[in-house]
Design an enzyme around this catalytic site. Structure first.
Site, PDB file in Angstrom:
ATOM      1  N   HIS A   1      -5.832   2.756   1.520  1.00  0.00           N
ATOM      2  CA  HIS A   1      -5.190   3.953   2.071  1.00  0.00           C
ATOM      3  C   HIS A   1      -5.897   4.514   3.316  1.00  0.00           C
ATOM      4  O   HIS A   1      -5.257   4.792   4.328  1.00  0.00           O
ATOM      5  CB  HIS A   1      -5.123   5.061   1.026  1.00  0.00           C
ATOM      6  CG  HIS A   1      -4.532   4.634  -0.283  1.00  0.00           C
ATOM      7  ND1 HIS A   1      -3.542   3.687  -0.386  1.00  0.00           N
ATOM      8  CD2 HIS A   1      -4.782   5.038  -1.542  1.00  0.00           C
ATOM      9  CE1 HIS A   1      -3.234   3.522  -1.663  1.00  0.00           C
ATOM     10  NE2 HIS A   1      -3.971   4.328  -2.380  1.00  0.00           N
TER      11      HIS A   1
ATOM     12  N   ASP B   1       0.902  -1.150   0.000  1.00  0.00           N
ATOM     13  CA  ASP B   1       0.000   0.000   0.000  1.00  0.00           C
ATOM     14  C   ASP B   1       0.940   1.198   0.000  1.00  0.00           C
ATOM     15  O   ASP B   1       1.572   1.493   1.014  1.00  0.00           O
ATOM     16  CB  ASP B   1      -0.891   0.028   1.252  1.00  0.00           C
ATOM     17  CG  ASP B   1      -1.829   1.230   1.221  1.00  0.00           C
ATOM     18  OD1 ASP B   1      -1.565   2.172   0.455  1.00  0.00           O
ATOM     19  OD2 ASP B   1      -2.831   1.224   1.941  1.00  0.00           O
ATOM     20  N   HIS B   2       1.044   1.872  -1.142  1.00  0.00           N
ATOM     21  CA  HIS B   2       2.117   2.869  -1.239  1.00  0.00           C
ATOM     22  C   HIS B   2       1.939   4.017  -0.244  1.00  0.00           C
ATOM     23  O   HIS B   2       2.882   4.738   0.045  1.00  0.00           O
ATOM     24  CB  HIS B   2       2.268   3.385  -2.682  1.00  0.00           C
ATOM     25  CG  HIS B   2       1.225   4.353  -3.100  1.00  0.00           C
ATOM     26  ND1 HIS B   2       0.090   3.999  -3.757  1.00  0.00           N
ATOM     27  CD2 HIS B   2       1.146   5.695  -2.925  1.00  0.00           C
ATOM     28  CE1 HIS B   2      -0.650   5.059  -3.979  1.00  0.00           C
ATOM     29  NE2 HIS B   2      -0.034   6.114  -3.485  1.00  0.00           N
TER      30      HIS B   2
END
Ligand SMILES: NC(=O)c1ccc[n+]([C@@H]2O[C@H](COP(=O)([O-])OP(=O)(O)OC[C@H]3O[C@@H](n4cnc5c(N)ncnc54)[C@H](OP(=O)(O)O)[C@@H]3O)[C@@H](O)[C@H]2O)c1
Length: 487
Positions: A244, A181-182
């Protein structure tokens, strides 16, 4: 004696993510001297390229997208590491050429390999299977290792995420798997943990005795652009909330892990998810507002009668001692006024105010805002006495910390730099575990189903999203807040 070779194999090497994020981030890490000398990068996709042609394709993209300086010399030196093998990674025998290349380059030494799946999600399972079938998933000795990095989205609901985990874990052990999950690679997201657990100031207040509610906003100003087809099947819940926003929520809400490690962090995040209710269909509909920006149905790839939400606001609760009774309001949308990610902690008001306020003036109670992007900063809003007035006047003041002024020589790096560096080093702290992903989907599934049953409210492009979200908060006397925009 030189170290054993490390190879980063990027599946999906001719694709967008490789050109815009992965290679520019690796180039930047190399420029900073943070890549091991023995690291080779091998791109794999079906399109035929020579090593040279592949490098030539990547050079202008890297120049355009790198966060930092670009020079022809440092590119040439980096590009020496970059190679390309054509192959259909999902097909039988599709990895033969890659296997031969890796075996030859490793020359019988215990090579270390990081497989990065930057391909469409339908290929995650088949490629993991092919890697195992080709004998490339298990490390041949203790000094060698094999790691698998998997891009988002990981599943489209709990059932598909569970099935994907099952497939992957038939071929790789959990500790070999790095699910991206960047958002977790962002400095400001990691700084939430530092802010909370390396300071004593706020932690005693970080609970339902002192906090009225929490807001998390992740808004994008862009529309769906060329991704209309993908987005119409995904929508804001799958695109932003399940990953996010819920990850941000866990960082705000978790207990302090005993140490900064993948296992302890994942355990604490999972405890937060476990304390969040999985809504019934009726509850989901009650705790949700969905919107769609005007003109969305005319976007390329979008169904003309689409009900896919491009905006949503959701109220969550966390039923544990710390958070019982504190609502968490989350919202996210596309085509909104600002590109902004922000966490606002609204503290309770003083139990009694001895200062008379002018008629109509409401006291602004303390607020803390953590701006994740674009102006990475922290704001603390508190009351001050306005000087030299005939009568006592109060006004809000903002105590601010800005990354760019406090660390002018250390620009905020691309989040993929952190994640790639950690994956190469074997630190999975900022990657998601199988259990937390499945639980996050379990929480989202009823909301997605409720959204599918509702007609999204239209909102104007460049606005704050569906007006129903304002009305929702107004019902409890609250409103959406942002301190970041002042930054
Ligand atoms: N782009 C982004 O900003 C972004 C952001 C977040 C997450 N992601 C995720 O990252 C992944 C990649 O996204 P992307 O935007 O880079 O997609 P993309 O541009 O469509 O690239 C997909 C890549 O997969 C390759 N490919 C397709 N079938 C293959 C096969 N059978 N064997 C080997 N390679 C194959 C394609 O090349 P060939 O046709 O040459 O085989 C291409 O290089 C997706 O899961 C996406 O959800 C992307």
């Amino acid at each position: 004696m030189s170290a054993n070779p490390i190879t980063l194999v990027i599946f999906g090497a001719s694709g967008d993510l490789t050109a815009r994020k992965l290679i520019p981030s690796l180039y930047n890490l190399d420029r900073k001297g943070r890549l091991p000398d023995e690291l080779r990068i091998v791109g794999v996709s079906r399109t035929a390229f020579t090593d040279e042609a592949f490098r030539e394709k990547l050079a202008p993209a890297t120049k355009e997208f790198v966060k930092g300086e670009w020079s022809a010399e440092s590119w040439t030196s980096f590009a020496d590491r970059v190679h390309y093998i054509a192959g259909d990674a999902g097909a039988a025998g599709g990895l033969d050429a890659l296997k031969a290349d890796l075996d030859k380059a490793e020359g019988g030494t215990p090579g270390r390999r990081l497989y990065y799946l930057s391909v469409s999600p339908e290929l995650y399972g088949p490629i993991a299977t092919r890697l195992n079938e080709s004998g490339m998933a298990s490390p041949p000795s203790e000094e060698a290792w094999r790691r698998l990095v998997i891009e988002k989205p990981f599943g489209k609901d709990r059932a598909t995420a569970k099935a994907l985990n099952k497939t992957i874990l038939q071929h790789f052990r959990e500790e070999q798997v790095y699910r991206i999950d960047h958002y977790l690679g962002k400095e400001t997201v990691q700084n939430i943990l530092v802010f909370r657990f390396a300071n004593t100031l706020f932690e005693p207040l970080w609970n339902n005795n002192f906090i009225d509610h929490v807001q998390i906003t992740v808004s994008e100003s862009v529309k769906v652009g060329s991704r209309g087809d993908y987005y119409d099947h995904s929508g804001v819940f799958r695109d932003m909330f399940q990953n996010h926003l819920l990850q941000l929520l866990t960082f705000v809400a978790m207990e302090s892990p005993a140490r900064f490690s993948a296992e302890t962090l994942r355990n604490e995040k999972l405890k937060v998810f476990d304390a969040m209710p999985v809504y019934s269909a009726g509850e989901a509909a009650e705790h949700l507002v969905v919107g769609q920006y005007a003109g969305y149905r005319g976007e390329k790839g979008v169904a003309p009668d689409s009900r896919t939400p491009t905006f949503a606001a959701v109220e969550f609760s966390i039923d544990n001692w710390r958070w019982r009774g504190v609502p968490f309001f989350l919202r996210s949308g596309k085509a909104m006024k600002d590109r902004l990610s922000e966490v606002v902690i609204q503290f309770r008001c003083p139990p009694h105010l001895m200062f008379p306020l002018p008629p109509g003036q409401m006291l602004t109670c303390n607020r803390l805002s953590i701006c994740v992007q674009p102006d990475e900063s922290i704001h603390l809003d508190f009351q001050t006495k306005v000087p030299d007035r005939e009568t006592m006047r109060l006004a809000s003041s903002d105590m601010e910390f800005h990354y760019k002024t406090s660390y002018p020589d250390a620009p905020i790096p691309e989040s993929y730099e952190r994640l790639l560096q950690d994956a190469i080093a074997g630190d999975a702290s900022l990657f998601m575990g199988s259990a937390e992903i499945e639980r996050a989907w379990e929480i989202m599934d009823p909301l997605i189903a409720a959204a599918e049953r509702s007609q999204p409210e239209e909102y104007a492009v460049g606005s704050d999203g569906a007006a129903g979200a304002d009305a929702y908060l107004a019902r409890s006397g609250r409103s959406w807040l942002s301190l970041c925009q002042h930054g």
